[in-house]
Design an enzyme around this catalytic site. Structure first.
Site, PDB file in Angstrom:
ATOM      1  N   GLU A 124     -11.956 -93.362   4.763  1.00 44.57           N
ATOM      2  CA  GLU A 124     -13.103 -93.357   5.683  1.00 44.57           C
ATOM      3  C   GLU A 124     -14.380 -92.995   4.916  1.00 44.57           C
ATOM      4  OE1 GLU A 124     -13.047 -94.847   8.324  1.00 44.57           O
ATOM      5  OE2 GLU A 124     -12.329 -93.703  10.037  1.00 44.57           O
ATOM      6  N   THR A 173     -20.930 -97.721  11.136  1.00 46.03           N
ATOM      7  CA  THR A 173     -20.805 -96.259  11.250  1.00 46.03           C
ATOM      8  C   THR A 173     -21.833 -95.555  10.363  1.00 46.03           C
ATOM      9  OG1 THR A 173     -18.485 -96.474  11.792  1.00 46.03           O
ATOM     10  CG2 THR A 173     -19.181 -94.331  10.993  1.00 46.03           C
TER      11      THR A 173
HETATM   12  N1  HSE Z   1     -16.994 -89.337  14.430  1.00 52.35           N
HETATM   13  C1  HSE Z   1     -17.417 -90.540  13.791  1.00 52.35           C
HETATM   14  C2  HSE Z   1     -18.833 -90.843  14.197  1.00 52.35           C
HETATM   15  C3  HSE Z   1     -16.511 -91.651  14.223  1.00 52.35           C
HETATM   16  O1  HSE Z   1     -19.154 -90.706  15.385  1.00 52.35           O
HETATM   17  O2  HSE Z   1     -19.654 -91.178  13.335  1.00 52.35           O
HETATM   18  C4  HSE Z   1     -16.825 -92.992  13.639  1.00 52.35           C
HETATM   19  O3  HSE Z   1     -16.005 -93.967  14.250  1.00 52.35           O
END
Ligand code: HSE
Length: 297
Positions: A124, A173
């Protein structure tokens, strides 16, 4: 004895659930990817299915290949994609968690689930710039997961209706994280903490109303909603159709509504109609909180 081939099913996931930014996540029953791993002298990636042409197959640029390289085990990885790309439904977490799980299983490495989450979160980091584990942890554990520093706690509520509506909007993201403020006021922290706490109780009690209401949050959703055309109208239409709460799934653009199982269809129709009135095409996943990765062959 290690096997030569392994086929697994890896669920989509929805992170944050509003107030639990980078901490909460759920596994969804649908959609899911199918991942096959075979022994190989060097890592090779084959992408099939949905959006597969948009994903690089160079192992150094593909999250699945990055995980194989972190685990130092070359494998041939075939990914049959169903989870829409850049949707907020854990499309990068699924291959990261899936490949970490499958290599561990196939080569009998003996890593614990916590260790697999740590490995998958590195993937990630490579894609979004942050090693958040709120997608990879529910993909591995299933259910509702609280993941914070070294702690991972999972709960398995049943019959929680989830409608995930994915609009044809691209949100990355990395971009959705870059627009967030670095600091929150005490008042906003207190609001979000209160709702995060009541979300956990809602999950423990299988209380659909409490879960939905606890998705309300300050700052994060408001800022990210600017990236989602029709956000306000779609949210309102879901609430009017009976949803107990609506929020952005992960970093978006998918919106998830929590509701009774028998109300999912009408809520999905209302949400899709509201997107369509804003000239935004969308698709709905009528689902529920589901299991984690499972071996299917
Ligand atoms: N917690 C992360 C965000 C998840 O909100 O950026 C990304 O899918």
């Amino acid at each position: 004895m290690s096997k030569d081939h392994l086929k697994i099913k890896v669920p989509a996931t929805s992170a944050n659930l509003g107030a639990g930014f980078d901490v909460f996540g759920i596994a969804l029953e649908t959609p899911y990817d199918i991942i096959e791993i075979e022994k190989s002298e060097c890592t090779k990636i084959v992408m099939l299915g949905r959006d597969s042409r948009c994903v690089p197959t160079d192992p150094q640029r593909n999250i699945a290949g990055i995980i194989a390289s972190i685990m130092k085990i070359p494998v041939k990885i075939t990914i049959h994609r169903n989870i829409p790309l850049s949707s907020g439904l854990g499309s990068s977490a699924a291959p990261a968690a899936g490949v970490a799980f499958a290599i561990n299983e196939m080569f009998a490495l003996g890593n614990s689930r916590e260790e697999l989450v740590r490995i998958a979160a590195q993937g990630e980091k490579a894609t979004s710039g942050a090693a958040h584990a709120d997608n990879v942890a529910p993909a591995i554990y299933g259910g509702f997961v609280i993941v914070h520093q070294d702690k991972i706690i999972s709960l398995y509520p049943e019959n929680i209706g989830i409608v995930a509506v994915h609009p044809e909007i691209i949100v990355r993201t990395r971009q959705a994280r870059a627009i967030l403020p670095k600091k929150l006021s005490l008042e906003d922290i207190s609001f979000n903490t209160g709702n995060a706490a009541s979300m956990v109780v809602g999950m423990m009690k299988n209380d659909i109303r409490l879960i939905g209401e606890s998705m309300a949050n300050r700052v994060i959703e408001e800022i990210r909603s600017n990236l989602i055309k029709g956000y306000r109208e779609v949210k309102q239409s879901a609430i009017q159709a009976g949803a107990s709460g609506v929020t952005i799934s992960g970093s978006g653009p998918t919106l998830i509504a929590v509701c009774r199982m028998d109300e999912r269809d009408k809520i999905a129709i209302a949400m899709m109609r509201a997107f369509s009135e804003k000239q935004v095409k969308s698709e709905a996943f009528i689902t529920t909180i589901g299991k984690g990765i499972s071996v299917i062959g």
